[in-house]
Design an enzyme around this catalytic site. Structure first.
Site, short mmCIF file in Angstrom:
data_model
loop_
_atom_site.label_atom_id
_atom_site.label_comp_id
_atom_site.label_asym_id
_atom_site.label_seq_id
_atom_site.Cartn_x
_atom_site.Cartn_y
_atom_site.Cartn_z
N CYS A 144 0.77 -1.23 0.03
CA CYS A 144 -0.01 0.01 -0.03
C CYS A 144 0.99 1.25 -0.03
O CYS A 144 0.31 2.41 -0.35
CB CYS A 144 -0.86 0.06 1.25
SG CYS A 144 -2.02 -1.26 1.06
N HIS A 286 -2.96 6.76 3.34
CA HIS A 286 -3.49 5.43 2.83
C HIS A 286 -4.81 5.57 3.80
O HIS A 286 -4.61 5.97 4.86
CB HIS A 286 -2.25 4.50 3.07
CG HIS A 286 -2.79 3.16 2.96
ND1 HIS A 286 -3.78 2.89 1.86
CD2 HIS A 286 -2.88 1.96 3.52
CE1 HIS A 286 -4.21 1.60 1.90
NE2 HIS A 286 -3.59 0.91 3.04
N ASN A 316 -10.45 -0.48 0.53
CA ASN A 316 -8.52 -0.51 0.69
C ASN A 316 -8.44 -0.98 -0.79
O ASN A 316 -8.49 -2.06 -1.23
CB ASN A 316 -8.24 -1.50 1.41
CG ASN A 316 -6.76 -1.49 1.67
OD1 ASN A 316 -6.01 -0.78 0.86
ND2 ASN A 316 -6.30 -2.20 2.66
#
Length: 362
Positions: A144, A286, A316
């Site tokens: 990520c 994030h 996500n």
């Protein structure tokens, strides 16, 4: 929003005026121009799957996922769509927003945990789809945090290349839906598919990236992973039967990591620039769990209004999370020339990274 020099809205209300000049240490120690994000673009497949539908498939109350994560929906790639398809669509939109074509691109760096194939890189497929024949292309595997790692790579490449096309594409993309155990509420509730991209190119001082700071802690590599399919556990009947090709996550360990790392990234970036967190115009984190990240704002010295949260509509989406939220903020006119925009990434590996951008004029 609060911000340095009174915030963007206040600066605009009095006419153009002089833009605030950031501290010298906010800029990279290379000669010549600074580098910054010149345009963004994103792509989401399908119409979106409501969280209520996913909750019910897990045998939960329809409101269970949204109440705990803030995620209202996520998008799922069509059977014929792979990561390269989503990435190429997002990259094309970013190029169009920048007023460029594929011939202007000298580098394509793509962050993903869900590539088309193990090898070759998904970035090479994107290069061919765009027709960017002058571009070098490769993937980055930093989960990520892949977009922030990609920015560091792009800036270093642009600062040292000679005679190449003067722009780089940094792309984040995930097709997590192919790697989910639909019965595992810890992962099925969170992940979605999507792609976003940024064009990085030259800008005049005082605009551009400040230092891009990266970090890793391999001791936490097993906290989030797809355990099978690589050289340690190649695909077999046993790995398929054991769901080894799906995402496995230690939810408590990941939550503790996020709660510790996000405030630290904000504090470190602000301290390095001689600022307070409240001086930042926008913070783009994030957002694996939008509700959790938003709840950490106060502990990081931020007002919740300073955060660019878009995960409620996509879940996500890994390496695409930060550039997607950034693209949304650009399209919603939340960023203006001279604004201080912090990107704060963290993810599996464990990895993390941040950079502070003095946003350039369009």
């Amino acid at each position: 929003m609060t911000g340095h020099g009174g915030g963007r809205a206040e600066r605009r209300s009095g006419g153009p005026g002089p833009l605030p000049r950031p501290r010298p240490d906010q800029h990279l120690p290379f000669g010549g121009p600074s580098w910054a994000i010149r345009a963004t673009g994103s792509y989401l497949p399908g119409d979106g799957v409501p969280s209520a539908e996913v909750s019910e498939s897990l045998g939960l109350d329809p409101g269970w996922i949204e109440s705990r994560t803030g995620i209202r929906r996520r998008h799922v790639a069509a059977p014929a769509e792979a990561a390269s398809d989503l990435a190429a669509a997002a990259a094309d939109r970013a190029l169009r927003a920048a007023g460029l074509d594929a011939a202007d691109v000298g580098l394509i760096v793509l962050g993903t945990s869900t590539p088309d194939v193990i090898a070759p890189s998904t970035a090479c497929r994107v290069q061919a789809m765009l027709g960017a024949r002058r571009a070098a292309a490769f993937d980055i595997s930093a989960a990520c945090t892949g977009f922030v790692f990609g920015l560091q790579t792009a800036v270093g490449w642009l600062a040292t290349q000679r005679g190449s096309a003067p722009y780089a594409l940094v792309v984040g993309v995930e097709v997590y839906s192919r790697f989910l155990n639909r019965a595992d509420r810890a992962t099925a509730a969170l992940f979605g598919d999507g792609a976003a991209a940024a064009v990085v190119g030259p800008v005049p001082p005082p605009y551009g990236f400040g230092p891009i700071t990266l970090g890793s802690d391999g001791a936490g590599a097993d906290d989030v992973l797809i355990p099978a399919g690589g050289s340690r556990a190649p695909a077999s009947a046993d790995t398929l039967a054991g769901l080894g090709h799906t995402i496995h996550m230690d939810g408590r360990a990941v939550r503790d990591f996020i709660a510790e790392i996000f405030p630290r990234l904000v504090g470190d970036a602000a301290d390095a620039a001689g600022l307070k967190p409240a001086d930042l115009d926008l913070v783009v984190p994030h957002q694996p769990n939008p509700r959790l990240v938003a709840s950490l704002a106060g502990g990081a010295g931020l007002d919740p209004a300073q955060l660019a949260i878009a995960g409620q509509d996509v879940g996500n989406i890994g390496a695409a999370s930060i550039p997607y939220a950034l693209d949304r903020a650009v399209r919603d006119d939340r960023i203006g020339p001279g604004d201080l925009v912090l990107l704060a990434g963290f993810g599996a590996g464990l990895t993390w990274g941040h950079t502070l951008i003095t946003w350039p004029p369009t």
